[in-house]
Design a protein around this motif. Sequence first.
Motif, mmCIF file in Angstrom:
data_model
loop_
_atom_site.group_PDB
_atom_site.id
_atom_site.type_symbol
_atom_site.label_atom_id
_atom_site.label_comp_id
_atom_site.label_asym_id
_atom_site.label_seq_id
_atom_site.Cartn_x
_atom_site.Cartn_y
_atom_site.Cartn_z
ATOM 1 N N CYS A 151 5.540 11.894 -1.598
ATOM 2 C CA CYS A 151 6.199 10.749 -2.232
ATOM 3 C C CYS A 151 7.432 10.332 -1.448
ATOM 4 C CB CYS A 151 6.573 11.093 -3.671
ATOM 5 S SG CYS A 151 7.479 9.803 -4.529
ATOM 6 N N LEU A 152 8.254 11.296 -1.066
ATOM 7 C CA LEU A 152 9.471 10.989 -0.314
ATOM 8 C C LEU A 152 9.159 10.440 1.073
ATOM 9 C CD1 LEU A 152 11.652 14.046 -1.337
ATOM 10 C CD2 LEU A 152 11.851 11.695 -2.157
ATOM 11 N N ALA A 153 8.163 11.016 1.744
ATOM 12 C CA ALA A 153 7.802 10.564 3.085
ATOM 13 C C ALA A 153 7.249 9.143 3.064
ATOM 14 C CB ALA A 153 6.788 11.520 3.702
ATOM 15 N N VAL A 154 6.335 8.868 2.151
ATOM 16 C CA VAL A 154 5.740 7.533 2.076
ATOM 17 C C VAL A 154 6.785 6.517 1.606
ATOM 18 C CG1 VAL A 154 3.932 6.148 0.982
ATOM 19 C CG2 VAL A 154 3.415 8.443 1.760
ATOM 20 N N SER A 155 7.696 6.924 0.748
ATOM 21 C CA SER A 155 8.779 6.029 0.334
ATOM 22 C C SER A 155 9.663 5.650 1.504
ATOM 23 C CB SER A 155 9.640 6.687 -0.751
ATOM 24 O OG SER A 155 8.899 6.895 -1.916
ATOM 25 N N ALA A 156 9.950 6.616 2.367
ATOM 26 C CA ALA A 156 10.771 6.326 3.548
ATOM 27 C C ALA A 156 10.062 5.352 4.484
ATOM 28 C CB ALA A 156 11.097 7.625 4.284
ATOM 29 N N VAL A 157 8.763 5.532 4.670
ATOM 30 C CA VAL A 157 7.992 4.620 5.515
ATOM 31 C C VAL A 157 7.947 3.222 4.887
ATOM 32 C CG1 VAL A 157 5.689 4.174 6.469
ATOM 33 C CG2 VAL A 157 6.633 6.477 6.540
ATOM 34 N N LEU A 162 0.832 -1.201 0.000
ATOM 35 C CA LEU A 162 0.000 0.000 0.000
ATOM 36 C C LEU A 162 0.867 1.251 0.000
ATOM 37 C CD1 LEU A 162 -2.780 1.351 0.241
ATOM 38 C CD2 LEU A 162 -2.546 1.135 2.712
ATOM 39 N N GLU A 163 1.887 1.275 0.838
ATOM 40 C CA GLU A 163 2.785 2.425 0.908
ATOM 41 C C GLU A 163 3.557 2.612 -0.399
ATOM 42 O OE1 GLU A 163 4.947 1.144 4.281
ATOM 43 O OE2 GLU A 163 3.531 2.001 5.717
ATOM 44 N N ALA A 164 4.001 1.515 -0.995
ATOM 45 C CA ALA A 164 4.738 1.604 -2.259
ATOM 46 C C ALA A 164 3.841 2.123 -3.376
ATOM 47 C CB ALA A 164 5.313 0.241 -2.624
ATOM 48 N N CYS A 165 2.603 1.670 -3.410
ATOM 49 C CA CYS A 165 1.664 2.152 -4.440
ATOM 50 C C CYS A 165 1.347 3.630 -4.247
ATOM 51 C CB CYS A 165 0.386 1.331 -4.413
ATOM 52 S SG CYS A 165 0.599 -0.334 -5.053
ATOM 53 N N LEU A 166 1.151 4.053 -2.999
ATOM 54 C CA LEU A 166 0.902 5.467 -2.733
ATOM 55 C C LEU A 166 2.097 6.335 -3.124
ATOM 56 C CD1 LEU A 166 -1.004 5.446 0.667
ATOM 57 C CD2 LEU A 166 -1.863 6.199 -1.551
ATOM 58 N N ALA A 167 3.297 5.867 -2.812
ATOM 59 C CA ALA A 167 4.499 6.616 -3.185
ATOM 60 C C ALA A 167 4.587 6.733 -4.710
ATOM 61 C CB ALA A 167 5.744 5.947 -2.631
ATOM 62 N N GLY A 168 4.300 5.650 -5.407
ATOM 63 C CA GLY A 168 4.304 5.689 -6.866
ATOM 64 C C GLY A 168 3.258 6.640 -7.418
ATOM 65 N N LEU A 169 2.059 6.616 -6.833
ATOM 66 C CA LEU A 169 0.992 7.515 -7.273
ATOM 67 C C LEU A 169 1.375 8.974 -7.046
ATOM 68 C CD1 LEU A 169 -1.929 7.979 -8.278
ATOM 69 C CD2 LEU A 169 -2.630 7.820 -5.880
ATOM 70 N N PHE A 170 1.889 9.288 -5.850
ATOM 71 C CA PHE A 170 2.299 10.663 -5.568
ATOM 72 C C PHE A 170 3.430 11.103 -6.491
ATOM 73 C CE2 PHE A 170 0.804 9.899 -0.982
ATOM 74 C CZ PHE A 170 -0.481 10.325 -1.290
ATOM 75 N N GLY A 171 4.385 10.218 -6.756
ATOM 76 C CA GLY A 171 5.470 10.551 -7.673
ATOM 77 C C GLY A 171 4.965 10.786 -9.082
#
Length: 83
Positions: free
Chosen positions: A61-67, A12-21
Amino acid sequence: MKSQTIRTRFWLEACLAGLFGFLSLLTVFWRDWIEATTGFDPDQHGGSVEWMIVAGLLILCLAVSAVARVEWHRPSRLARSAA
């Protein structure tokens, strides 16, 4: 030894990071996508709101990627602490 699995939370976090990016890059290359899809134009084509959106999406994107990175390394940390 138990199999080390990645939780659904990581995906879920990876998909959100991809979406935000993706949305931040979309906003860089097509600034009017917000107006085209929603009809909402807060700055009357000035562009300032779009740049704030790019900055906000990039920060998200950066924050969710770190998480997500922490979640990715979680199984290996748990295995080391159990040993």
